[in-house]
Write a protein that holds these residues in place. Structure first.
Motif, mmCIF file in Angstrom:
data_model
loop_
_atom_site.group_PDB
_atom_site.id
_atom_site.type_symbol
_atom_site.label_atom_id
_atom_site.label_comp_id
_atom_site.label_asym_id
_atom_site.label_seq_id
_atom_site.Cartn_x
_atom_site.Cartn_y
_atom_site.Cartn_z
ATOM 1 N N THR A 155 0.835 -1.202 0.000
ATOM 2 C CA THR A 155 0.000 0.000 0.000
ATOM 3 C C THR A 155 0.871 1.255 0.000
ATOM 4 N N VAL A 156 0.424 2.264 -0.733
ATOM 5 C CA VAL A 156 1.150 3.531 -0.808
ATOM 6 C C VAL A 156 0.662 4.456 0.304
ATOM 7 N N PHE A 171 6.260 3.391 0.059
ATOM 8 C CA PHE A 171 5.648 2.063 0.052
ATOM 9 C C PHE A 171 6.764 1.033 0.187
ATOM 10 N N ASP A 172 6.386 -0.197 0.460
ATOM 11 C CA ASP A 172 7.356 -1.287 0.547
ATOM 12 C C ASP A 172 7.490 -1.966 -0.810
ATOM 13 N N GLY A 173 8.731 -2.118 -1.264
ATOM 14 C CA GLY A 173 9.009 -2.902 -2.461
ATOM 15 C C GLY A 173 9.366 -4.317 -2.053
ATOM 16 N N ILE A 174 8.673 -5.298 -2.608
ATOM 17 C CA ILE A 174 8.857 -6.701 -2.222
ATOM 18 C C ILE A 174 9.445 -7.451 -3.412
ATOM 19 N N GLU A 208 15.334 7.564 -10.361
ATOM 20 C CA GLU A 208 15.321 8.298 -9.098
ATOM 21 C C GLU A 208 14.886 7.430 -7.922
ATOM 22 N N LEU A 209 14.662 6.141 -8.165
ATOM 23 C CA LEU A 209 14.154 5.246 -7.125
ATOM 24 C C LEU A 209 15.218 4.243 -6.703
ATOM 25 N N ILE A 220 10.583 2.211 -0.271
ATOM 26 C CA ILE A 220 10.897 3.079 -1.408
ATOM 27 C C ILE A 220 10.146 4.392 -1.213
ATOM 28 N N THR A 221 10.871 5.497 -1.257
ATOM 29 C CA THR A 221 10.255 6.810 -1.098
ATOM 30 C C THR A 221 10.394 7.618 -2.383
ATOM 31 N N PHE A 222 9.435 8.486 -2.629
ATOM 32 C CA PHE A 222 9.513 9.411 -3.754
ATOM 33 C C PHE A 222 8.718 10.655 -3.382
#
Length: 433
Positions: A155-156, A171-174, A208-209, A220-222
């Motif tokens: 979820t974002v 969000f979490d990158g899996i 940028e990620l 992961i943040t943006f």
């Protein structure tokens, strides 16, 4: 079939024993009690962390780690013991799974954590036998020689912001595959709640990620950096990977407050060097530690001034990072020394319109030169010397060939002269002047 039966039986025994041990002992707990790693390849290293917990934290305790199973030789541990300090109810244990030349297939390992006595300083007695009940972890990992991509996101979430500040999403990158993975791009559309016609859209490229390592989950943040007026907005986020949308989330509520409502704050907690004395040519590693103590995310940049004889001789700058509330991180810069003397590293952070206080760290550079400093020059010198030797040898060889050629010419002339003389003596015509 026999091998499959043995592996299945062994896995059953491991799971059963883990269940029995973890449920029959109340002194210590383990989370998670079972770890699975899919699609790991030879040469890859996957880090995993488990947490041991206890109810009684009055004393110091230590637990020794023992492994068994067909895949145990592919495991490594930074620490052989799990230590509980007085007052601590939990302790983390890290281990690495790093198969090398392992046949494809499923492997099962059991990690036993056995309690051992400790001395007055809390150090475990390595020669002792287990005297306290423990707990077991069941590890299963699959080795394959195929490259597998399996990336998903959670979820974002979004942080509220204020006028003049970016809006930060995370969000979490899996990554369930065995190669690095990250989104190809993220599209964010912001719509004003009070005026639906006020819609703005930006695209954040994948460059940028941050990438997520194989078999890992990481945040992961943006940020959405287009200026927004005070008010409430709905955010629509589309996350792309492999040419398609892997997650779309709409109507994420974002509130933009007046300037100064949500104060930015940070704590520059420490400035550290890897040493205080260096030789010429060595690198000084400069680490700055910072924590976001404010109410909104910040994007700090680390600056370091290098001073010699109280004069600034160089300025270093690290790339900025996004920090969420209560998050901390380390910034690292490296500086190579070219002159001896006394130096000072003077550092600070900048975020938004704010600056932290400055911290300093002194170091000394000796006159001795590290052998590696001039190794490049030595190699180049040797190459030049070798070329000169080859050129000189070639010139000498040409001179020798030329001398041999002249000797051959003289020899041929002498042969012709001798031949003419022999013809006269054998009755040939004589010419009298």
């Amino acid at each position: 079939m026999k091998l499959l039966f043995k592996r299945t039986l062994f896995a059953f025994v491991l799971v059963f024993s883990s269940f029995f041990i973890s449920h029959s002992v109340e002194a210590i707990g383990l989370s998670p009690a079972e770890v699975k790693i899919n699609n790991i390849t030879n040469g890859m290293s996957v880090k995993k962390t488990v947490f041991l917990s206890r109810e009684n934290a009055a004393d110091e305790q230590a637990y020794r780690v023992k492994v068994s199973g067909e895949g145990s030789k592919y495991l490594s541990f930074p620490e052989q013991y799990v230590r509980f300090t007085r007052g601590a109810n939990s302790s983390a244990f890290n281990f690495f799974v790093s198969p090398v030349a392992a046949p494809n297939g499923l492997y099962h390992v059991i990690l036993d954590f056995e309690g051992v006595p400790v001395d007055e300083k809390g150090n475990p007695n390595e020669s002792s036998v287990s005297v306290m009940p423990g707990v077991a972890l069941v590890l299963t990992f699959e080795v394959t020689d195929q490259e597998i991509k399996n990336f998903s996101v959670s979820t974002v979430y979004v942080e509220n912001s204020e006028v003049g500040q970016p809006v930060v999403f995370y969000f979490d990158g899996i990554n369930g595959g065995n190669v690095d993975a990250k989104p190809e791009k993220i599209v964010v559309k912001m719509t004003s709640q009070s005026d639906p016609s006020d819609t703005r859209q930006v695209e954040i490229p994948g460059s940028e990620l941050e990438a997520v390592a194989p078999s890992q989950t990481s945040k992961i943040t943006f940020s959405y950096k287009n200026p927004l007026k005070e008010g409430t907005y709905y955010a629509n986020v589309q996350i792309y990977a492999d040419g398609k949308i892997i997650r779309e989330q709409s109507k994420i509520v974002v509130t933009i407050f007046p300037p100064g409502t949500m104060s930015q704050a940070a704590n520059f907690s420490a400035l550290e060097l890897n040493d205080v004395e260096f030789s010429l040519g060595e690198y000084v590693k400069i680490v700055g530690k910072i924590e976001n103590t404010g109410n909104i995310p910040i994007e700090p940049t680390f600056y370091v001034e290098i001073l010699k004889d109280e004069k600034i001789i160089d300025v270093l700058r690290a790339n900025p990072k996004i920090l969420l509330r209560n998050q901390n991180t380390d910034f690292e810069l490296n500086y190579q020394i070219t002159e001896p003397g006394d130096y000072t590293a003077q550092a600070h952070f900048e975020y938004g319109i704010n600056k932290t206080e400055k911290k300093t760290a002194e170091f000394f550079v000796k006159t001795e030169v590290q052998p590696s400093y001039y190794i490049g020059y030595v190699v180049v010198g040797l190459i030049v010397l070798l070329l000169l030797v080859l050129i000189i040898k070639k010139i000498i060889r040409k001179d020798e060939d030329y001398d041999d050629y002249e000797d051959d010419e003289d020899y041929d002339d002498e042969e012709e002269s001798n031949s003419s003389g022999q013809q006269d003596n054998n009755g040939g015509p004589k010419f009298v002047a």
